[in-house]
Motif scaffolding. Structure first.
Motif, PDB file in Angstrom:
ATOM      1  N   ARG A  83       0.835  -1.204   0.000  1.00 61.56           N
ATOM      2  CA  ARG A  83       0.000   0.000   0.000  1.00 61.56           C
ATOM      3  C   ARG A  83       0.869   1.253   0.000  1.00 61.56           C
ATOM      4  O   ARG A  83       0.609   2.207  -0.746  1.00 61.56           O
ATOM      5  CB  ARG A  83      -0.923  -0.009   1.215  1.00 61.56           C
ATOM      6  CG  ARG A  83      -1.817   1.198   1.316  1.00 61.56           C
ATOM      7  CD  ARG A  83      -2.654   1.124   2.606  1.00 61.56           C
ATOM      8  NE  ARG A  83      -3.606   2.194   2.691  1.00 61.56           N
ATOM      9  CZ  ARG A  83      -3.333   3.403   3.184  1.00 61.56           C
ATOM     10  NH1 ARG A  83      -2.130   3.676   3.649  1.00 61.56           N
ATOM     11  NH2 ARG A  83      -4.267   4.328   3.221  1.00 61.56           N
ATOM     12  N   GLN A  84       1.889   1.256   0.829  1.00 64.59           N
ATOM     13  CA  GLN A  84       2.756   2.432   0.910  1.00 64.59           C
ATOM     14  C   GLN A  84       3.503   2.673  -0.399  1.00 64.59           C
ATOM     15  O   GLN A  84       3.628   3.817  -0.850  1.00 64.59           O
ATOM     16  CB  GLN A  84       3.723   2.269   2.081  1.00 64.59           C
ATOM     17  CG  GLN A  84       3.002   2.301   3.423  1.00 64.59           C
ATOM     18  CD  GLN A  84       3.951   2.213   4.588  1.00 64.59           C
ATOM     19  OE1 GLN A  84       4.972   2.900   4.614  1.00 64.59           O
ATOM     20  NE2 GLN A  84       3.621   1.383   5.560  1.00 64.59           N
ATOM     21  N   HIS A  87       0.909   3.972  -3.078  1.00 65.47           N
ATOM     22  CA  HIS A  87       0.546   5.384  -2.879  1.00 65.47           C
ATOM     23  C   HIS A  87       1.697   6.310  -3.281  1.00 65.47           C
ATOM     24  O   HIS A  87       1.455   7.361  -3.888  1.00 65.47           O
ATOM     25  CB  HIS A  87       0.111   5.627  -1.430  1.00 65.47           C
ATOM     26  CG  HIS A  87      -1.305   5.248  -1.163  1.00 65.47           C
ATOM     27  ND1 HIS A  87      -2.336   6.155  -1.145  1.00 65.47           N
ATOM     28  CD2 HIS A  87      -1.882   4.034  -0.939  1.00 65.47           C
ATOM     29  CE1 HIS A  87      -3.474   5.534  -0.896  1.00 65.47           C
ATOM     30  NE2 HIS A  87      -3.228   4.246  -0.768  1.00 65.47           N
ATOM     31  N   SER A  91       1.252   8.827  -6.491  1.00 65.85           N
ATOM     32  CA  SER A  91       1.328  10.262  -6.182  1.00 65.85           C
ATOM     33  C   SER A  91       2.437  10.950  -6.968  1.00 65.85           C
ATOM     34  O   SER A  91       2.490  12.178  -7.014  1.00 65.85           O
ATOM     35  CB  SER A  91       1.522  10.482  -4.682  1.00 65.85           C
ATOM     36  OG  SER A  91       2.812  10.056  -4.279  1.00 65.85           O
ATOM     37  N   TRP A 100      -9.034   5.894  -4.038  1.00 67.90           N
ATOM     38  CA  TRP A 100      -8.553   4.622  -3.499  1.00 67.90           C
ATOM     39  C   TRP A 100      -9.712   3.900  -2.829  1.00 67.90           C
ATOM     40  O   TRP A 100     -10.391   4.470  -1.979  1.00 67.90           O
ATOM     41  CB  TRP A 100      -7.433   4.856  -2.493  1.00 67.90           C
ATOM     42  CG  TRP A 100      -6.199   5.437  -3.110  1.00 67.90           C
ATOM     43  CD1 TRP A 100      -5.886   6.765  -3.223  1.00 67.90           C
ATOM     44  CD2 TRP A 100      -5.122   4.724  -3.705  1.00 67.90           C
ATOM     45  NE1 TRP A 100      -4.675   6.906  -3.858  1.00 67.90           N
ATOM     46  CE2 TRP A 100      -4.186   5.663  -4.167  1.00 67.90           C
ATOM     47  CE3 TRP A 100      -4.864   3.372  -3.906  1.00 67.90           C
ATOM     48  CZ2 TRP A 100      -2.998   5.312  -4.796  1.00 67.90           C
ATOM     49  CZ3 TRP A 100      -3.672   3.009  -4.539  1.00 67.90           C
ATOM     50  CH2 TRP A 100      -2.756   3.970  -4.978  1.00 67.90           C
TER      51      TRP A 100
END
Length: 193
Positions: A83-84, A87, A91, A100
């Motif tokens: 997930r990190q 993102h 971005s 999301w």
């Protein structure tokens, strides 16, 4: 621990985000996502394709990124390395808007935030590759694809008979509302009539 090490290397610029799509499949996907206004990706993982879709979609477009991001799948429970990374990757491009949705593809259309964005003109189904997983994604999204809209199915061919390949061959390919447009490696591209 392996996933936490990859995340650290990623943050330091020593490793790249991981994708299971081939270069040819990514080129094909970019072509069909180009200029689209309402896109969905089911199965974001590290966000490689998600970022690519964001780069080529209409500047006023909406990209719905669907993935449950299990917090214990990539290491210690609760950290959610995938997930990190996703993102951070997504971005890195400011084109359009990303929504999301942290659930499985079969449940995503029920999210009230998506009501104004349906129907969609592009969906990439690359989540759960079991028969049941693809069946759930297909049942939830096929009626949400606009006329002329594109559906891309990953691991839908040349995969030694896995669930997603069998479901595509036996059910999706026989759906009279969709026509085959192209195949690339394990990717099948359909258009809603």
């Amino acid at each position: 621990m392996r996933s936490s090490a990859h995340f650290l290397c990623y943050c330091l610029g020593l490793s790249q985000p991981i994708t299971q799509t081939t270069e040819d499949e990514r080129t094909c996907l970019r072509g069909y996502a180009s200029g689209k206004r309402r896109l969905v990706e089911i199965g974001v993982f590290h966000g490689v394709n998600t970022r690519s879709f964001r780069e080529v979609m209409d500047p006023l477009g909406i990209l719905i990124a669907v993935d449950p991001f299990p917090r214990s799948f990539f290491g210690f429970r609760g950290l959610g390395w995938a997930r990190q990374i996703a993102h951070r990757e997504v971005s890195g491009c400011g084109n359009g808007t990303v929504v999301w949705v942290e659930t499985i593809g079969a449940l995503a259309p029920q999210d009230s935030r998506l009501a104004d964005y349906l129907p969609i003109d592009f969906v990439f189904i690359d989540g759960d590759h079991s028969w049941e997983g693809v069946a759930g994604d297909w049942a939830a999204w096929k009626s949400n694809v606009a006329s002329g809209g594109i559906v891309c199915l990953h691991d839908s061919r040349n995969r030694n008979g896995c669930g997603s390949e069998r479901y595509t061959a036996e059910v999706i390919s026989a759906d009279p509302e969709f026509e085959l447009v192209e195949t690339v490696n394990s990717l099948t591209v359909l258009r809603r009539k």
